[in-house]
Scaffold this active site. Sequence first.
Site, PDB file in Angstrom:
ATOM      1  N   HIS A 160       0.823  -1.139  -0.128  1.00 11.98           N
ATOM      2  CA  HIS A 160       0.162  -0.123  -0.021  1.00 11.98           C
ATOM      3  C   HIS A 160       0.770   1.228   0.058  1.00 11.98           C
ATOM      4  O   HIS A 160       2.077   1.193   0.572  1.00 11.98           O
ATOM      5  CB  HIS A 160      -0.858  -0.021   1.219  1.00 11.98           C
ATOM      6  N   GLU A 173      -1.499   0.095   8.313  1.00 15.25           N
ATOM      7  CA  GLU A 173      -2.528  -1.156   9.009  1.00 15.25           C
ATOM      8  C   GLU A 173      -1.758  -2.084   9.943  1.00 15.25           C
ATOM      9  O   GLU A 173      -0.468  -1.745  10.133  1.00 15.25           O
ATOM     10  CB  GLU A 173      -3.265  -2.137   7.775  1.00 15.25           C
ATOM     11  N   HIS A 232       3.244  -7.786   1.813  1.00 16.22           N
ATOM     12  CA  HIS A 232       2.474  -8.517   2.835  1.00 16.22           C
ATOM     13  C   HIS A 232       1.618  -9.233   2.117  1.00 16.22           C
ATOM     14  O   HIS A 232       1.180  -8.922   0.992  1.00 16.22           O
ATOM     15  CB  HIS A 232       1.955  -7.758   3.950  1.00 16.22           C
ATOM     16  N   ARG A 242      -1.265  -5.127  -6.345  1.00 15.90           N
ATOM     17  CA  ARG A 242      -0.913  -6.472  -6.183  1.00 15.90           C
ATOM     18  C   ARG A 242       0.409  -6.774  -6.926  1.00 15.90           C
ATOM     19  O   ARG A 242       0.742  -6.248  -7.959  1.00 15.90           O
ATOM     20  CB  ARG A 242      -2.126  -7.376  -6.969  1.00 15.90           C
TER      21      ARG A 242
END
Length: 317
Positions: A98, A116, A173, A193
């Site tokens: 991200h 996150e 991740h 992705r």
Amino acid sequence: MYGEPLFLQPVFKDRIWGGTKLKDVFGYDIPSHTTGECWGISAHPNGPSTILNGPLQGMTLDQAWQKHRGLFGGQSGEDFPLLIKILDAKTDLSVQVHPDDDYAQRVENEAFGKTECWYIIDCEEGAELVYGHHAKSRDEFQTLVNEGKWNELLRTVKIKPGDFVYVPNGTIHAIGAGTMILETQQSSDVTYRVYDYDRRDEHGNKRELHIKKSIEVAMIPHEDADFAPVKRQAGDLHIKKLIQEAYFTVYHWHINGTSHVMDNPLYMLVSVIDGEGEIETQNGVSSIKKGDHFIIPSTVKKFTLRGNATMIASKSN
């Protein structure tokens, strides 16, 4: 003065990697047998939660943020800053990354990037995550991607229930199969992705990859974040501060008995991941149970928790 918690109706997302545990474990009425995400506390335009109780019943959280900012301590900002999810990964999620705030705003017209963190609610024995990578430079990263040498590139870590994982923006991740997590994140829906195991959707198509953007935003070389949980107790409430960083502070709460909490900050986001109990505020008593998501607004300066329950709570920084 609004003196009670705001209970929220979650929004559910069908995902190629999803399953049925959101129903089996939490009792949610899910829309499909491939339901991957419960957006429990969300003001994001792709899935805002709806308030279930009180004078604002029927209003979405983004509307409450815009029209009743006093409930959030008058916190500034056009957009509600956090998003709380529960994820059911029946199969592996894609390897992804991200962006930070600047890149998300400049390239995607999204209010926030995405940092996150994950609390592992449950996972199968031997479960793993992809967390980080072994490339020392962007050229090496690109070469290993081009050659499909995923085992050389990707770093995996073992996990168990109760683990906590911090995933700052730029971290490569992937959540592994058989894992259920509670995710606290910036309110963003931007995902790039890197690799998707060559999977095909129901129409036989491979999902889009975003290699160029991934390499632009990825942390290369990878570095693990340095943080340490801090424990304290308030009556019968055991509090573990899992992390405090630029965007959020996240706590693990376990109540077994009664606790009077006197120091509510701006507002608290709370998700009940096990057990049941009640929360008492100046407006009365509300029952809470596994699967509930609610906000304790800043207008509630003190509250009492009772019961036997485990919660993940967070606040915006």
